[in-house]
Motif scaffolding. Structure first.
Motif, PDB file in Angstrom:
ATOM      1  N   LEU A  21      28.189  16.878  98.700  1.00  0.00           N
ATOM      2  CA  LEU A  21      28.465  18.186  97.917  1.00  0.00           C
ATOM      3  C   LEU A  21      29.984  18.497  98.192  1.00  0.00           C
ATOM      4  N   VAL A  22      30.508  18.579  99.241  1.00  0.00           N
ATOM      5  CA  VAL A  22      31.629  18.875  99.575  1.00  0.00           C
ATOM      6  C   VAL A  22      32.737  17.995  98.884  1.00  0.00           C
ATOM      7  N   THR A  23      32.646  16.779  98.877  1.00  0.00           N
ATOM      8  CA  THR A  23      33.722  15.746  98.455  1.00  0.00           C
ATOM      9  C   THR A  23      33.173  15.238  96.951  1.00  0.00           C
ATOM     10  N   SER A  24      32.307  15.811  96.323  1.00  0.00           N
ATOM     11  CA  SER A  24      32.095  15.681  94.957  1.00  0.00           C
ATOM     12  C   SER A  24      33.311  15.625  94.024  1.00  0.00           C
ATOM     13  N   LYS A  25      33.393  14.884  93.252  1.00  0.00           N
ATOM     14  CA  LYS A  25      34.429  14.863  92.319  1.00  0.00           C
ATOM     15  C   LYS A  25      34.197  15.440  91.121  1.00  0.00           C
ATOM     16  N   ARG A  26      33.150  15.782  90.805  1.00  0.00           N
ATOM     17  CA  ARG A  26      32.729  16.602  89.630  1.00  0.00           C
ATOM     18  C   ARG A  26      33.218  18.054  89.985  1.00  0.00           C
ATOM     19  N   PRO A  27      34.096  18.725  89.146  1.00  0.00           N
ATOM     20  CA  PRO A  27      34.323  20.077  89.053  1.00  0.00           C
ATOM     21  C   PRO A  27      33.089  20.863  89.019  1.00  0.00           C
ATOM     22  N   ILE A  28      32.931  21.981  89.489  1.00  0.00           N
ATOM     23  CA  ILE A  28      31.880  23.001  89.369  1.00  0.00           C
ATOM     24  C   ILE A  28      32.231  23.966  88.250  1.00  0.00           C
ATOM     25  N   CYS A  29      31.397  23.988  87.462  1.00  0.00           N
ATOM     26  CA  CYS A  29      31.582  25.156  86.110  1.00  0.00           C
ATOM     27  C   CYS A  29      30.334  26.021  86.510  1.00  0.00           C
ATOM     28  N   SER A  30      30.712  27.379  86.072  1.00  0.00           N
ATOM     29  CA  SER A  30      30.031  28.600  86.294  1.00  0.00           C
ATOM     30  C   SER A  30      28.957  28.636  85.101  1.00  0.00           C
ATOM     31  N   LYS A  31      27.697  29.193  85.192  1.00  0.00           N
ATOM     32  CA  LYS A  31      26.967  29.337  84.099  1.00  0.00           C
ATOM     33  C   LYS A  31      27.362  29.877  83.063  1.00  0.00           C
ATOM     34  N   ILE A  32      28.388  30.929  83.494  1.00  0.00           N
ATOM     35  CA  ILE A  32      28.793  31.678  82.179  1.00  0.00           C
ATOM     36  C   ILE A  32      29.738  30.842  81.320  1.00  0.00           C
ATOM     37  N   GLN A  33      30.586  30.183  81.990  1.00  0.00           N
ATOM     38  CA  GLN A  33      31.320  29.014  81.356  1.00  0.00           C
ATOM     39  C   GLN A  33      30.537  28.294  80.296  1.00  0.00           C
ATOM     40  N   ARG A  34      29.547  27.613  81.048  1.00  0.00           N
ATOM     41  CA  ARG A  34      28.572  26.722  80.274  1.00  0.00           C
ATOM     42  C   ARG A  34      27.841  27.518  79.074  1.00  0.00           C
ATOM     43  N   GLU A  35      27.340  28.862  79.270  1.00  0.00           N
ATOM     44  CA  GLU A  35      26.722  29.479  78.079  1.00  0.00           C
ATOM     45  C   GLU A  35      27.684  29.798  77.085  1.00  0.00           C
ATOM     46  N   LYS A  36      29.127  30.091  77.575  1.00  0.00           N
ATOM     47  CA  LYS A  36      29.966  30.448  76.625  1.00  0.00           C
ATOM     48  C   LYS A  36      30.339  28.965  75.588  1.00  0.00           C
ATOM     49  N   ILE A  37      30.507  28.123  76.321  1.00  0.00           N
ATOM     50  CA  ILE A  37      30.897  26.817  75.459  1.00  0.00           C
ATOM     51  C   ILE A  37      29.543  26.529  74.669  1.00  0.00           C
ATOM     52  N   LEU A  38      28.212  26.814  74.978  1.00  0.00           N
ATOM     53  CA  LEU A  38      26.955  26.498  74.199  1.00  0.00           C
ATOM     54  C   LEU A  38      27.001  27.331  73.172  1.00  0.00           C
ATOM     55  N   LYS A  39      27.467  28.809  73.188  1.00  0.00           N
ATOM     56  CA  LYS A  39      27.313  29.658  72.346  1.00  0.00           C
ATOM     57  C   LYS A  39      28.546  29.285  71.300  1.00  0.00           C
ATOM     58  N   GLU A  40      29.694  29.145  71.675  1.00  0.00           N
ATOM     59  CA  GLU A  40      30.903  29.091  70.732  1.00  0.00           C
ATOM     60  C   GLU A  40      30.919  27.821  70.282  1.00  0.00           C
ATOM     61  N   CYS A  41      30.304  26.681  70.443  1.00  0.00           N
ATOM     62  CA  CYS A  41      30.387  25.562  69.917  1.00  0.00           C
ATOM     63  C   CYS A  41      29.127  24.874  69.608  1.00  0.00           C
ATOM     64  N   ASP A  42      28.064  25.665  69.507  1.00  0.00           N
ATOM     65  CA  ASP A  42      26.540  25.620  68.850  1.00  0.00           C
ATOM     66  C   ASP A  42      26.728  24.748  67.410  1.00  0.00           C
ATOM     67  N   TYR A  43      27.415  25.275  66.639  1.00  0.00           N
ATOM     68  CA  TYR A  43      27.624  24.469  65.278  1.00  0.00           C
ATOM     69  C   TYR A  43      28.069  23.288  65.260  1.00  0.00           C
ATOM     70  N   PHE A  44      28.938  22.965  66.441  1.00  0.00           N
ATOM     71  CA  PHE A  44      29.599  21.524  66.299  1.00  0.00           C
ATOM     72  C   PHE A  44      28.847  20.685  67.306  1.00  0.00           C
ATOM     73  N   ILE A  45      27.761  21.060  68.024  1.00  0.00           N
ATOM     74  CA  ILE A  45      27.077  20.036  68.814  1.00  0.00           C
ATOM     75  C   ILE A  45      25.725  19.939  68.717  1.00  0.00           C
ATOM     76  N   LYS A  46      25.061  20.306  67.553  1.00  0.00           N
ATOM     77  CA  LYS A  46      23.938  19.837  67.266  1.00  0.00           C
ATOM     78  C   LYS A  46      23.817  18.450  66.831  1.00  0.00           C
TER      79      LYS A  46
END
Length: 190
Positions: A21-46
């Motif tokens: 968990l500490v050395t993970s190379k994956r950056p952590i994104c917040s739920k807010i960021q995820r929701e914003k991307i899904l909301k704003e990009c909804d039209y493009f990612i269907k």
């Protein structure tokens, strides 16, 4: 109470999981960021067709660029089962590339120096002075004037003589013809 060997194994497992968990190379994104991307990009990612191309200037791309490293894997890892059927994982993954801003254009980076201006004014004096001369002298490739002209940086594919004109002092503007300076690359550009 647990036997000591079970306690040791449990401790080892906890340490291994914690290290991952500490050395993970994956950056952590917040739920807010995820929701914003899904909301704003909804039209493009269907999923499926038609494929809608996203503009770099869109609110979708703005939301993607707000995320550190624009790593869409973080968003994908947080998708619910329902969201995995509603959205295309490939299209979400492609957002980071599609929303990436291009590097600054090298065409606008060139600027001339005071030394280049002075060399050009000195070496091209007879070709750029104020007044009308008949016949008007024209510089030729290989002359010191053309050598000075070709040392001025380019803006795009043209030598940036406007840069030289912009550096002229009021006294130099009186003694030198800006139009003739701007015309020098027509005779000298390699």
């Amino acid at each position: 109470m647990l036997p000591s060997w079970k306690l040791a194994v449990l401790f080892l497992v906890v340490c291994m999981v914690s290290t991952d968990l500490v050395t993970s190379k994956r950056p952590i994104c917040s739920k807010i960021q995820r929701e914003k991307i899904l909301k704003e990009c909804d039209y493009f990612i269907k999923p499926g067709y038609p494929i809608h191309l996203v503009s770099r200037d869109s609110p979708c791309c703005a939301a993607v660029r707000e995320m550190r490293d624009m790593d869409m894997e973080c968003v994908i890892l947080q998708l619910t089962r329902e969201e995995k059927t509603k959205y295309s994982i490939e299209k979400i993954r492609a957002l980071s590339h599609l929303c990436e801003l291009p590097p600054p254009s090298p065409q606008v980076l060139g600027t001339c120096t005071q030394e280049q201006k002075e060399a050009l004014l000195n070496d091209c004096q007879k070709f750029i002075k104020q007044g009308h001369e008949n016949p008007r002298p024209i510089p030729v490739m290989g002359q010191t004037c053309c050598n000075a002209v070709n040392k001025v940086p380019k803006k795009g594919t043209r030598i940036d003589m406007q840069c030289i004109v912009d550096l002229l002092t009021e006294d130099e503007k009186t003694n030198h013809n800006a139009r003739k300076i701007l015309n020098l690359p027509n005779h000298c550009q390699e």
